[in-house]
Design a protein around this motif. Structure first.
Motif, mmCIF file in Angstrom:
data_model
loop_
_atom_site.group_PDB
_atom_site.id
_atom_site.type_symbol
_atom_site.label_atom_id
_atom_site.label_comp_id
_atom_site.label_asym_id
_atom_site.label_seq_id
_atom_site.Cartn_x
_atom_site.Cartn_y
_atom_site.Cartn_z
ATOM 1 N N LYS A 25 6.675 1.725 -16.589
ATOM 2 C CA LYS A 25 5.248 1.502 -16.783
ATOM 3 C C LYS A 25 4.453 2.604 -16.111
ATOM 4 O O LYS A 25 4.900 3.216 -15.148
ATOM 5 N N GLU A 50 3.439 0.170 -20.866
ATOM 6 C CA GLU A 50 4.784 -0.180 -20.421
ATOM 7 C C GLU A 50 5.649 -0.479 -21.637
ATOM 8 O O GLU A 50 5.149 -0.790 -22.709
ATOM 9 N N ASN A 51 6.950 -0.326 -21.446
ATOM 10 C CA ASN A 51 7.868 -0.629 -22.528
ATOM 11 C C ASN A 51 8.604 -1.929 -22.219
ATOM 12 O O ASN A 51 8.404 -2.535 -21.161
ATOM 13 N N THR A 52 9.433 -2.356 -23.143
ATOM 14 C CA THR A 52 10.170 -3.598 -22.947
ATOM 15 C C THR A 52 11.387 -3.343 -22.071
ATOM 16 O O THR A 52 11.963 -2.248 -22.091
ATOM 17 N N PRO A 53 11.784 -4.348 -21.283
ATOM 18 C CA PRO A 53 12.984 -4.179 -20.449
ATOM 19 C C PRO A 53 14.212 -3.943 -21.314
ATOM 20 O O PRO A 53 14.278 -4.377 -22.459
ATOM 21 N N ASP A 60 13.625 -2.136 -14.582
ATOM 22 C CA ASP A 60 14.215 -2.681 -15.814
ATOM 23 C C ASP A 60 13.452 -2.157 -17.017
ATOM 24 O O ASP A 60 13.979 -2.094 -18.113
ATOM 25 N N ASN A 61 12.187 -1.871 -16.811
ATOM 26 C CA ASN A 61 11.370 -1.216 -17.823
ATOM 27 C C ASN A 61 10.555 -0.145 -17.114
ATOM 28 O O ASN A 61 10.621 -0.012 -15.899
ATOM 29 N N HIS A 104 17.535 2.112 -21.819
ATOM 30 C CA HIS A 104 16.871 3.180 -22.554
ATOM 31 C C HIS A 104 17.698 4.453 -22.404
ATOM 32 O O HIS A 104 18.011 4.870 -21.306
#
Length: 193
Positions: free
Chosen positions: A24, A34-37, A21-22, A40
């Protein structure tokens, strides 16, 4: 689509990129970026510090079934609106990265060392030739809406990343031709849960 895993090793560090979902980056079992869910588009770019080596960054650019990983010293860049280029200086070397005419170029000490032949898409990674220690200058140019952003690294190295899938708690290479390389890589590597 299920989780994707990319696995690599650099200088005794185990690097795993997990895309679910994200996204990392895990180095030696620790999440360093890591990025936010969420959804993208095009590509994902993450940057984190290497544990115990804060002067070095690990940078990942991932899309679909490709993952590019770079370890190097991030340089402070300046953008010149007139030339539309990013500049950095490292140990007397002048580095320029630009995206003129939608084709990225990397110039070191006034000499073009790499360029993108195709029209620039959402990102391009350019690098100088490796020195005797296998280090190089690398620039990552990325499109961010209508603006280009750039990161330049010194003493940088590419890290070979293998696409893997999780089977029975283990990460297995998707491409069977990577099995021999992967077996040597996996000795002592911590797996994500």
């Amino acid at each position: 689509m299920g989780a994707r895993y990319f696995v690599g090793k650099w200088n005794g560090h185990n690097i795993i990129v997990v895309s679910e979902d994200n996204e990392k980056i895990m180095v030696d079992g620790k999440v360093v970026a890591e990025n936010t869910p969420g959804l993208h588009f095009l590509h994902v770019s993450l940057k984190g510090e290497l544990p115990d080596e804060p002067e070095l960054s690990v940078v990942v650019v991932a899309e679909n079934h490709n993952c590019f990983c770079i370890v190097g010293k991030p340089l402070e860049t300046e953008y010149d609106k007139e030339t539309k280029a990013y500049y950095a200086v490292y140990e007397g070397h002048e580095i320029e990265a630009n995206n003129k005419k939608m084709r990225g170029k990397l110039i070191v000490d006034g000499v073009e060392v790499d360029k993108e032949d195709d029209i620039f898409s959402s990102y391009v990674i350019l690098g100088s030739k490796a020195d005797e220690d296998n280090k190089r200058f690398i620039a990552v140019l990325e499109s961010d809406k209508l603006k280009i952003k750039c990161q330049i690294f010194a003493e940088a190295e590419n890290v070979r990343m293998l696409l893997c899938e999780k089977k029975g708690g283990e990460l297995i290479p998707v491409n069977e031709s990577d099995d021999d390389f992967f077996t040597g890589l996996m000795v002592g590597m911590m797996m994500p849960h």
